[in-house]
Design a protein around this motif. Structure first.
Motif, PDB file in Angstrom:
ATOM      1  N   LEU A 117       0.859  -1.178   0.000  1.00 28.78           N
ATOM      2  CA  LEU A 117       0.000   0.000   0.000  1.00 28.78           C
ATOM      3  C   LEU A 117       0.892   1.224   0.000  1.00 28.78           C
ATOM      4  O   LEU A 117       1.776   1.354   0.856  1.00 28.78           O
ATOM      5  N   GLY A 118       0.675   2.110  -0.959  1.00 21.41           N
ATOM      6  CA  GLY A 118       1.435   3.345  -1.027  1.00 21.41           C
ATOM      7  C   GLY A 118       0.524   4.545  -1.064  1.00 21.41           C
ATOM      8  O   GLY A 118      -0.570   4.491  -1.637  1.00 21.41           O
ATOM      9  N   LEU A 119       0.964   5.629  -0.452  1.00 27.07           N
ATOM     10  CA  LEU A 119       0.171   6.854  -0.398  1.00 27.07           C
ATOM     11  C   LEU A 119       1.061   8.050  -0.688  1.00 27.07           C
ATOM     12  O   LEU A 119       2.151   8.188  -0.114  1.00 27.07           O
ATOM     13  N   ALA A 120       0.602   8.919  -1.584  1.00 33.55           N
ATOM     14  CA  ALA A 120       1.343  10.146  -1.867  1.00 33.55           C
ATOM     15  C   ALA A 120       1.287  11.105  -0.687  1.00 33.55           C
ATOM     16  O   ALA A 120       2.208  11.897  -0.475  1.00 33.55           O
ATOM     17  N   ASP A 121       0.207  11.033   0.098  1.00 33.71           N
ATOM     18  CA  ASP A 121       0.038  11.899   1.267  1.00 33.71           C
ATOM     19  C   ASP A 121      -0.278  11.036   2.484  1.00 33.71           C
ATOM     20  O   ASP A 121      -1.448  10.850   2.845  1.00 33.71           O
ATOM     21  N   PRO A 122       0.759  10.492   3.139  1.00 33.41           N
ATOM     22  CA  PRO A 122       0.515   9.598   4.276  1.00 33.41           C
ATOM     23  C   PRO A 122      -0.206  10.251   5.445  1.00 33.41           C
ATOM     24  O   PRO A 122      -0.716   9.545   6.320  1.00 33.41           O
ATOM     25  N   ALA A 123      -0.266  11.575   5.489  1.00 35.77           N
ATOM     26  CA  ALA A 123      -0.972  12.234   6.583  1.00 35.77           C
ATOM     27  C   ALA A 123      -2.448  11.848   6.614  1.00 35.77           C
ATOM     28  O   ALA A 123      -3.113  11.978   7.645  1.00 35.77           O
ATOM     29  N   ARG A 124      -2.974  11.368   5.490  1.00 32.56           N
ATOM     30  CA  ARG A 124      -4.385  10.980   5.420  1.00 32.56           C
ATOM     31  C   ARG A 124      -4.621   9.519   5.785  1.00 32.56           C
ATOM     32  O   ARG A 124      -5.755   9.032   5.730  1.00 32.56           O
TER      33      ARG A 124
END
Length: 214
Positions: A137-144
């Motif tokens: 799982l990858g996220l460009a904005d991990p803050a979310r």
């Protein structure tokens, strides 16, 4: 890939202790053999990720590191709670740029499997597992991450679909990584070993144990 687009790479894992990891491999393997296979799988994964461009590499570990840990990783403890809580907390430690999390159960992983991460312009990347879960799982904005992961039912044959739906419903564009099989059973181990690259510690160890599973 520019330095600013390189993700933080997270590996979430358990210390390979007999009786605590890969218990579904026993039988046919003993608890000690199952732990050795888990260690080989984790070691393959950690070394593979050394070949993937990254801003930082982090092992999110339940337990203590051992001689299997190569240089180049920061080690942080897993938080208490279910897997969704532990994944969310792992991402929240690197909320300053894109991040990608993988597990310890796909030693067939190669840098090519992760090539789309950080260069596609997507908001998220998801690698589904053949058993219905997900291996990455990858996220460009991990803050979310909290709202995107917490509450997703884990360890079911619908986990991957539920996680994908959560991402899409949040308005994210999702790039799908290749489907990989992870290691739960002895049959999985044989299938995965056949797809491991040359020199794989996991495939070599499995062959040395001499167990044929049909």
């Amino acid at each position: 890939m520019t330095s600013s687009s390189r993700p933080t790479l997270l590996v979430i894992a358990k210390e390979p202790v007999p009786g605590r990891v890969k218990t579904r491999l026993t039988p046919p393997y003993t608890p000690r053999e199952a732990a050795a296979l888990a260690e080989a799988s984790l070691t393959d994964t950690l070394h593979t990720l050394l070949g993937v461009p990254a801003r930082r590499r982090v092992l999110v570990l339940a337990g203590a590191p051992g001689p299997w840990l190569p240089p180049g990783y920061d080690v942080v403890p897993q938080c208490p709670g279910g897997l969704d809580e532990r994944i969310a907390a792992a991402f929240e430690q690197c909320a300053d740029g894109p991040a990608l999390l993988v597990g310890m159960d796909t030693p067939q992983l190669s840098p090519a499997h992760l090539a789309p991460v950080g260069v596609t312009g997507h908001d998220a990347w998801l690698g589904l597992a053949a058993d219905g879960g997900f291996w990455a799982l990858g996220l460009a904005d991990p803050a979310r991450t909290g709202a995107l992961v917490r509450g997703v039912p884990m360890s079911t044959d619908r986990t991957g679909a539920a996680q994908h739906r959560r991402l899409v419903e949040a308005g994210l564009t999702v790039a799908e990584l290749p489907v990989l099989r992870d290691i739960d059973t002895a049959g999985d181990a044989v299938s995965v070993a056949a797809r491991c690259p040359s020199g794989s510690r996991f495939a070599t160890l499995l062959a040395s144990l001499g167990e044929t599973v049909r």
